[in-house]
Design a protein around this motif. Structure first.
Motif, PDB file in Angstrom:
ATOM      1  N   SER A   1       7.396   3.849   8.381  1.00  0.00           N
ATOM      2  CA  SER A   1       5.974   3.637   8.102  1.00  0.00           C
ATOM      3  C   SER A   1       5.605   4.422   6.856  1.00  0.00           C
ATOM      4  O   SER A   1       5.943   5.616   6.731  1.00  0.00           O
ATOM      5  CB  SER A   1       5.120   4.086   9.291  1.00  0.00           C
ATOM      6  N   LEU A   2       4.900   3.765   5.942  1.00  0.00           N
ATOM      7  CA  LEU A   2       4.479   4.383   4.698  1.00  0.00           C
ATOM      8  C   LEU A   2       2.972   4.379   4.596  1.00  0.00           C
ATOM      9  O   LEU A   2       2.312   3.403   4.963  1.00  0.00           O
ATOM     10  CB  LEU A   2       5.066   3.640   3.487  1.00  0.00           C
ATOM     11  N   GLY A   3       2.424   5.484   4.071  1.00  0.00           N
ATOM     12  CA  GLY A   3       1.013   5.548   3.774  1.00  0.00           C
ATOM     13  C   GLY A   3       0.720   5.016   2.388  1.00  0.00           C
ATOM     14  O   GLY A   3       1.619   4.563   1.653  1.00  0.00           O
ATOM     15  N   SER A   4      -0.542   5.057   2.002  1.00  0.00           N
ATOM     16  CA  SER A   4      -0.947   4.476   0.721  1.00  0.00           C
ATOM     17  C   SER A   4      -0.412   5.241  -0.478  1.00  0.00           C
ATOM     18  O   SER A   4      -0.418   4.711  -1.598  1.00  0.00           O
ATOM     19  CB  SER A   4      -2.477   4.416   0.644  1.00  0.00           C
ATOM     20  N   SER A   5       0.065   6.478  -0.278  1.00  0.00           N
ATOM     21  CA  SER A   5       0.606   7.264  -1.404  1.00  0.00           C
ATOM     22  C   SER A   5       2.004   7.788  -1.122  1.00  0.00           C
ATOM     23  O   SER A   5       2.522   8.609  -1.885  1.00  0.00           O
ATOM     24  CB  SER A   5      -0.335   8.432  -1.723  1.00  0.00           C
ATOM     25  N   ASP A   6       2.635   7.316  -0.049  1.00  0.00           N
ATOM     26  CA  ASP A   6       3.980   7.788   0.295  1.00  0.00           C
ATOM     27  C   ASP A   6       5.035   7.121  -0.577  1.00  0.00           C
ATOM     28  O   ASP A   6       4.805   6.068  -1.185  1.00  0.00           O
ATOM     29  CB  ASP A   6       4.282   7.515   1.773  1.00  0.00           C
ATOM     30  N   VAL A   7       6.210   7.759  -0.601  1.00  0.00           N
ATOM     31  CA  VAL A   7       7.330   7.276  -1.409  1.00  0.00           C
ATOM     32  C   VAL A   7       8.550   7.128  -0.515  1.00  0.00           C
ATOM     33  O   VAL A   7       8.901   8.058   0.230  1.00  0.00           O
ATOM     34  CB  VAL A   7       7.641   8.231  -2.584  1.00  0.00           C
ATOM     35  N   LEU A   8       9.184   5.946  -0.581  1.00  0.00           N
ATOM     36  CA  LEU A   8      10.417   5.682   0.160  1.00  0.00           C
ATOM     37  C   LEU A   8      11.581   5.693  -0.814  1.00  0.00           C
ATOM     38  O   LEU A   8      11.563   4.986  -1.828  1.00  0.00           O
ATOM     39  CB  LEU A   8      10.337   4.328   0.878  1.00  0.00           C
ATOM     40  N   LYS A   9      12.603   6.505  -0.489  1.00  0.00           N
ATOM     41  CA  LYS A   9      13.815   6.553  -1.306  1.00  0.00           C
ATOM     42  C   LYS A   9      14.990   6.100  -0.450  1.00  0.00           C
ATOM     43  O   LYS A   9      15.162   6.571   0.677  1.00  0.00           O
ATOM     44  CB  LYS A   9      14.063   7.961  -1.840  1.00  0.00           C
ATOM     45  N   LEU A  10      15.779   5.200  -1.001  1.00  0.00           N
ATOM     46  CA  LEU A  10      16.949   4.659  -0.315  1.00  0.00           C
ATOM     47  C   LEU A  10      18.163   4.883  -1.204  1.00  0.00           C
ATOM     48  O   LEU A  10      18.159   4.491  -2.380  1.00  0.00           O
ATOM     49  CB  LEU A  10      16.760   3.170  -0.020  1.00  0.00           C
ATOM     50  N   THR A  11      19.188   5.496  -0.657  1.00  0.00           N
ATOM     51  CA  THR A  11      20.412   5.762  -1.408  1.00  0.00           C
ATOM     52  C   THR A  11      21.612   5.279  -0.597  1.00  0.00           C
ATOM     53  O   THR A  11      21.617   5.349   0.640  1.00  0.00           O
ATOM     54  CB  THR A  11      20.576   7.259  -1.712  1.00  0.00           C
TER      55      THR A  11
END
Length: 280
Positions: free
Chosen positions: A56-66
């Motif tokens: 779940s992401l908020g309006s200013s969150d950042v998702l990083k996938l490696t």
């Protein structure tokens, strides 16, 4: 070695080679960070099942996938020909494709910043997006991995295209035609026709009183010209009764040729008579 044994050996080697040419992911991991860079969630990904609960992401969150793309047989990093993520909303059917850049050693990194979401992200609601990874290579079998479900803030509905209404069924156009004009009563038509004939009656009556002399009117050199003029008058009457303008122009052009020739001959005959060259 028989031919059958040789074929079986070649088929076995081919099957081993095909099985070896398979790609997999090494050390896949996701990290969710807040706008102040504080870490909210960080877990390794399993290729066998999705993480629970969904991301779940908020309006200013950042998702990083490696992750790293490697050959399943020897574990060496591979740079595939194509690598991209698919964001799919199973409820609305909307989807978005986001390419992922992979280095020559097979290492990849993807970042999704909800403060500046990419244009490839589909319109979202409160329903989660199914995130899948697709990898394609010229020398390896293509693979697909279901990574996780992602919940993001609902987006604004997409703006309607200015030509959107042109691609839907429009109401049927109902044409309104003016009714055909009605002809006046025959009695009125006959009255005006007689009114037009009155000048001719007066002309003929006056002509009978003065008795003009036209001795050469019916001579062989002048009569064809008179007949041509009469044909023009008949053509105009015919036009008034039944013909169309195009037909009148065509027939008039045809009549103009003999009229011009007979008129020239009639003028020449009158000139000769005035000079006393002919007694006819």
């Amino acid at each position: 070695m028989t031919v059958g044994t040789l074929c079986w050996l070649i088929f076995s080697l081919f099957a081993v080679a095909v099985q070896a040419a398979t790609l997999t992911l090494q050390s896949p991991r996701f990290t969710i960070s807040a706008s102040d860079a504080s870490q909210l969630r960080s877990e390794p990904l399993s290729l066998g099942h999705k993480p629970s609960p969904p991301l779940s992401l908020g309006s200013s969150d950042v998702l990083k996938l490696t992750f790293q793309v490697v050959d399943q047989e020897d574990g060496k990093g591979v740079q595939p020909h194509q690598t991209f993520l698919r964001f799919y909303d199973e409820v609305s059917g909307e989807e978005g494709i986001q390419p992922v850049k992979v280095t020559t050693g097979g290492k990849a990194k993807f970042e999704l910043n909800m403060a500046r979401p990419p244009a490839s992200l589909p319109p979202t609601t409160t329903d989660p997006l199914r995130v899948s990874l697709y990898i394609g290579s010229f020398v390896h079998n293509p693979v697909e991995y279901e990574l996780f479900d992602l919940i993001v803030p609902p987006s604004q509905p997409p703006a309607q295209h200015p030509d959107e209404a042109s691609f839907h069924v429009r109401p049927e156009i109902q044409h309104t035609f003016r009714p055909d004009p009605k002809s006046p009563p025959k009695l009125i038509s006959a009255f005006f026709a007689a009114l037009l004939a009155v000048p001719w009656v007066v002309l003929l009556g006056l002509w009978s009183h003065i008795s003009p002399q036209v001795p050469y009117l019916f001579s062989p050199s002048i009569l064809p010209f008179i007949a041509s003029l009469a044909a023009f008058e008949a053509l105009l009457v015919w036009y008034w009764v039944a013909l169309k303008l195009g037909q009148v122009l065509l027939y008039g052009a045809i009549l103009a040729i003999p009229t011009a020739l007979t008129g020239k001959r009639a003028l020449a005959a009158l000139g000769d008579r005035r000079l006393g060259k002919s007694s006819k």
